[in-house]
Motif scaffolding. Structure first.
Motif, PDB file in Angstrom:
ATOM      1  N   LEU A 134       0.849  -1.180   0.000  1.00 43.17           N
ATOM      2  CA  LEU A 134       0.000   0.000   0.000  1.00 43.17           C
ATOM      3  C   LEU A 134       0.889   1.236   0.000  1.00 43.17           C
ATOM      4  O   LEU A 134       1.879   1.290   0.722  1.00 43.17           O
ATOM      5  CB  LEU A 134      -0.896   0.021   1.235  1.00 43.17           C
ATOM      6  CG  LEU A 134      -1.913  -1.119   1.353  1.00 43.17           C
ATOM      7  CD1 LEU A 134      -2.477  -1.190   2.761  1.00 43.17           C
ATOM      8  CD2 LEU A 134      -3.030  -0.947   0.328  1.00 43.17           C
ATOM      9  N   LEU A 135       0.526   2.209  -0.816  1.00 39.68           N
ATOM     10  CA  LEU A 135       1.247   3.481  -0.914  1.00 39.68           C
ATOM     11  C   LEU A 135       0.250   4.585  -0.648  1.00 39.68           C
ATOM     12  O   LEU A 135      -0.777   4.675  -1.328  1.00 39.68           O
ATOM     13  CB  LEU A 135       1.857   3.623  -2.310  1.00 39.68           C
ATOM     14  CG  LEU A 135       2.376   4.996  -2.721  1.00 39.68           C
ATOM     15  CD1 LEU A 135       3.487   5.473  -1.798  1.00 39.68           C
ATOM     16  CD2 LEU A 135       2.851   4.971  -4.179  1.00 39.68           C
ATOM     17  N   MET A 136       0.530   5.418   0.350  1.00 40.06           N
ATOM     18  CA  MET A 136      -0.467   6.410   0.743  1.00 40.06           C
ATOM     19  C   MET A 136       0.197   7.721   1.117  1.00 40.06           C
ATOM     20  O   MET A 136       1.411   7.792   1.317  1.00 40.06           O
ATOM     21  CB  MET A 136      -1.295   5.881   1.914  1.00 40.06           C
ATOM     22  CG  MET A 136      -0.505   5.637   3.189  1.00 40.06           C
ATOM     23  SD  MET A 136      -1.531   4.906   4.511  1.00 40.06           S
ATOM     24  CE  MET A 136      -1.818   3.266   3.856  1.00 40.06           C
ATOM     25  N   GLY A 137      -0.634   8.757   1.221  1.00 38.46           N
ATOM     26  CA  GLY A 137      -0.113  10.024   1.693  1.00 38.46           C
ATOM     27  C   GLY A 137      -0.804  11.223   1.090  1.00 38.46           C
ATOM     28  O   GLY A 137      -1.755  11.119   0.308  1.00 38.46           O
ATOM     29  N   ASP A 138      -0.283  12.380   1.464  1.00 41.74           N
ATOM     30  CA  ASP A 138      -0.672  13.655   0.889  1.00 41.74           C
ATOM     31  C   ASP A 138       0.278  13.913  -0.275  1.00 41.74           C
ATOM     32  O   ASP A 138       1.443  14.229  -0.074  1.00 41.74           O
ATOM     33  CB  ASP A 138      -0.564  14.753   1.956  1.00 41.74           C
ATOM     34  CG  ASP A 138      -0.811  16.153   1.404  1.00 41.74           C
ATOM     35  OD1 ASP A 138      -1.092  16.287   0.202  1.00 41.74           O
ATOM     36  OD2 ASP A 138      -0.694  17.114   2.186  1.00 41.74           O
ATOM     37  N   PHE A 139      -0.236  13.776  -1.486  1.00 40.88           N
ATOM     38  CA  PHE A 139       0.604  13.912  -2.674  1.00 40.88           C
ATOM     39  C   PHE A 139       0.586  15.341  -3.215  1.00 40.88           C
ATOM     40  O   PHE A 139       1.302  15.639  -4.176  1.00 40.88           O
ATOM     41  CB  PHE A 139       0.154  12.943  -3.762  1.00 40.88           C
ATOM     42  CG  PHE A 139       0.328  11.484  -3.400  1.00 40.88           C
ATOM     43  CD1 PHE A 139       1.007  11.096  -2.251  1.00 40.88           C
ATOM     44  CD2 PHE A 139      -0.206  10.494  -4.219  1.00 40.88           C
ATOM     45  CE1 PHE A 139       1.146   9.755  -1.926  1.00 40.88           C
ATOM     46  CE2 PHE A 139      -0.057   9.151  -3.898  1.00 40.88           C
ATOM     47  CZ  PHE A 139       0.613   8.777  -2.753  1.00 40.88           C
TER      48      PHE A 139
END
Length: 260
Positions: free
Chosen positions: A165-170
């Motif tokens: 899983l890759l997540m964040g505020d992009f």
């Protein structure tokens, strides 16, 4: 196996935010996280004092990661340690020298980092997966895409393929280069990634609202998954608690099915 994951930009604790500063939001954020109780939280803009608050109020979660520079923000991964075992974790910088702390490149306004972890499900040691959590630069489009390329490179270098899983505020909307790269070109061990917003093809609206409560617009906070994970639903939580917005971003959460 199904579980919830969340990405949540908590907004720095700044006195200049006045009534929106962290001490006024802290109780509401803690109550919300207890209520939703995701297995994994990828947080952004977390200062040391904020992390101490979360550790004290949410002892079921163990945080991983370091700040981008001393006294500045972290992108910690928080996980329920009674359900998951962390096998490895680390933080790298989105620069030409990712293993050198504080390093900065690509015209980035600030040093940017990614925190990652490899987990094993307690009670079923065959179920292993990885999580990557980041906060891309808000100014330099070059830093966004070059930083994301470094993350994808690390995902590929990280030993055997595991569902990830890759997540964040992009800090980017769907038409921006970094999101187009993720949707069309990025590969992890030859496998493409899927956006949480591809679920049902819905129009999810804005995830950054600057304490206005708006819903119109485009998301800039994302969760992506490789093969091995299936998104069952995606929710942007826009509700207030105690008359307060939890942050200047809305939390984004997904129910995922782990196929491994």
């Amino acid at each position: 196996m199904e579980f919830q994951v969340m990405t949540f930009n908590l907004r720095l604790n700044l006195n200049s935010d006045g009534p929106f500063a962290w001490p006024y939001r802290r109780k509401a954020v803690v109550e919300y996280l207890r209520q939703i109780s995701p297995l994994i939280i990828g947080a952004q803009e977390v200062l040391d004092g904020m992390l101490e608050d979360l550790k004290q109020e949410l002892p079921e979660y163990t945080p991983l990661g370091v700040t981008r520079r001393e006294g500045e923000e972290a992108t910690p991964i928080l996980y329920k340690s009674h359900l998951l075992e962390c096998k490895a974790y680390g933080t790298f910088w989105l620069s030409k020298t990712p293993d050198i702390p504080n390093s900065i490149d690509f015209n980035s306004a600030f040093p940017r980092i990614c925190t990652w972890a490899e987990f094993m499900v307690k009670g079923d040691r065959t179920r292993r997966f990885r999580v990557f959590n980041t906060h891309l630069d808000h100014i330099s489009r070059e830093a966004q895409i070059e930083g994301m390329k470094i993350i994808i490179q690390r995902m590929n270098e990280n030993g055997e393929f595991l569902p990830s899983l890759l997540m964040g505020d992009f800090n980017a909307i769907e038409s921006d280069d970094v999101i187009q790269y993720l949707n069309e070109k990025a590969r992890v061990k030859g496998k493409s990634l899927t956006s949480c917003y591809a679920v049902q093809g819905a129009d999810y609206g804005a995830t950054f609202h600057n304490y206005t409560g708006i819903a119109e617009g485009d998301p800039i906070d994302y969760i992506y998954a490789t093969e091995g994970f299936t998104f069952l639903n995606t929710t942007i939580d826009r509700e207030m608690k105690h008359g307060l917005y939890l942050s200047d971003h809305y939390p984004v959460r997904c129910t995922v099915r782990f196929e491994g």
